[in-house]
Design a protein around this motif. Structure first.
Motif, PDB file in Angstrom:
ATOM      1  N   LEU A  37     105.219  76.909  30.397  1.00 44.68           N
ATOM      2  CA  LEU A  37     104.553  78.185  30.156  1.00 44.68           C
ATOM      3  C   LEU A  37     105.268  79.324  30.871  1.00 44.68           C
ATOM      4  O   LEU A  37     105.627  79.226  32.044  1.00 44.68           O
ATOM      5  CB  LEU A  37     103.094  78.102  30.613  1.00 44.68           C
ATOM      6  CG  LEU A  37     102.218  77.196  29.732  1.00 44.68           C
ATOM      7  CD1 LEU A  37     100.876  76.929  30.407  1.00 44.68           C
ATOM      8  CD2 LEU A  37     102.012  77.791  28.352  1.00 44.68           C
ATOM      9  N   PRO A 247     101.813  72.292  26.433  1.00 47.73           N
ATOM     10  CA  PRO A 247     102.239  73.230  27.476  1.00 47.73           C
ATOM     11  C   PRO A 247     101.946  72.687  28.872  1.00 47.73           C
ATOM     12  O   PRO A 247     101.035  71.875  29.061  1.00 47.73           O
ATOM     13  CB  PRO A 247     101.399  74.473  27.184  1.00 47.73           C
ATOM     14  CG  PRO A 247     100.149  73.931  26.574  1.00 47.73           C
ATOM     15  CD  PRO A 247     100.535  72.676  25.837  1.00 47.73           C
ATOM     16  N   TYR A 255      97.582  81.417  28.689  1.00 53.53           N
ATOM     17  CA  TYR A 255      97.637  80.515  27.536  1.00 53.53           C
ATOM     18  C   TYR A 255      96.255  79.928  27.257  1.00 53.53           C
ATOM     19  O   TYR A 255      95.792  79.891  26.114  1.00 53.53           O
ATOM     20  CB  TYR A 255      98.636  79.390  27.793  1.00 53.53           C
ATOM     21  CG  TYR A 255      98.685  78.367  26.682  1.00 53.53           C
ATOM     22  CD1 TYR A 255      99.488  78.565  25.566  1.00 53.53           C
ATOM     23  CD2 TYR A 255      97.917  77.201  26.747  1.00 53.53           C
ATOM     24  CE1 TYR A 255      99.530  77.635  24.536  1.00 53.53           C
ATOM     25  CE2 TYR A 255      97.951  76.268  25.726  1.00 53.53           C
ATOM     26  CZ  TYR A 255      98.754  76.485  24.628  1.00 53.53           C
ATOM     27  OH  TYR A 255      98.779  75.568  23.602  1.00 53.53           O
TER      28      TYR A 255
END
Length: 277
Positions: A37, A247, A255
């Motif tokens: 990320l 991720p 996110y």
């Protein structure tokens, strides 16, 4: 440490945690697309640091027999700093991946990054082949982009698109975007020599892909997000090639927030989980 809700959508903060998640997926016949990320860096230092982290991750992948590949964001590797920075860092990651026979996906970000992303993909597709790129069905330019990409080696992932571009360059309304997705998917199955990735959780689009496969015989894979329709992913993996986008990393909060807000069903699940303690 990640809170319980975030762990549904993010594998953990470390590469080790992400690879452990990949081992669990492997038991269900699902491949893993690992994403560290990070995005929209405006200084070179974090872009270089994430490129270094991806190179180390490739080495870790090389010590396993898992089906694992990488997915990187152009602005994570320095596109907002300069296209030269992005290309330099991407080259380092792709070179490291090539040494380990690992595949690298280029995520597609907002419409301002499309040209640089496709140019970088074309360069590495011609040089190495083991690269992929994402295109968005809601952009009016995508039919022409697919004509450009069809003859190239590598893979192309088709998604509906989630960056809310202006109406002057983007199709508006869910029904119209769905229709565009169907048309583009049909074009890919007809004109691509394999390398088609269906990036969708929509059962109607997955059924359309299966029908097109029966019609054209084109090889394809299905790609879904960690934490979304995972039961369906396991079921599909029994007779289709399925990859999960996984991720990980310390920058998980933004996110996680997007996963909750972009889908009412996901947000409702999270709220119920929170209220139930």
């Amino acid at each position: 440490m990640l809170p319980p809700l975030a762990r549904r959508f993010v594998a953990g903060e470390s590469a080790a945690a992400a690879l452990e998640h990949a081992r669990r997926l492997d038991k269900d016949g699902i491949g893993t697309i690992l994403n560290l990320l990070g995005e929209h860096y405006h200084d070179r230092a974090p872009a270089d640091a994430d490129a270094d982290a991806y190179c180390r991750l490739v080495e870790d992948i090389g010590t396993t027999d898992l089906r694992v590949c990488l997915s990187v964001k152009p602005t994570q590797l320095g596109l907002s700093v300069g296209e030269d920075v992005f290309r330099e860092n991407l080259a380092r990651v792709v070179e490291a991946a090539t040494e380990q026979d690992a595949f690298v996906w280029l995520d597609m970000e907002d419409h301002t990054t499309t040209d640089a992303t496709l140019d970088a993909f074309e360069h590495h597709a011609r040089e190495h082949g083991d690269v992929g790129v994402c295109v968005q069905a809601n952009l009016r330019r995508t039919p022409a982009d697919l004509e450009r990409l069809a003859p190239l080696p590598g893979k192309v992932r088709l998604v509906k698109g989630a960056y809310d571009p202006p109406a002057s360059i983007a199709i508006q309304g869910q029904k119209a975007v769905d229709e565009a997705y169907r048309d583009l998917l049909a074009s890919m199955f007809e004109h691509f020599d394999g390398g088609v990735a269906v990036g969708s959780h929509d059962p109607a689009m997955l059924a359309e892909a299966a029908s097109l496969h029966d019609r054209y015989g084109t090889d394809y894979e299905i790609q879904m997000l960690m934490g979304v329709r995972e039961g369906a992913q396991r079921e599909l993996a029994r007779h289709r090639e399925v990859w999960q986008y996984v991720p990980h990393g310390s920058r998980w909060l933004s996110y996680f927030y997007r996963r909750l807000t972009e889908n009412v069903g996901t947000a409702s699940f999270a709220l119920r989980a929170l209220l139930s303690g």
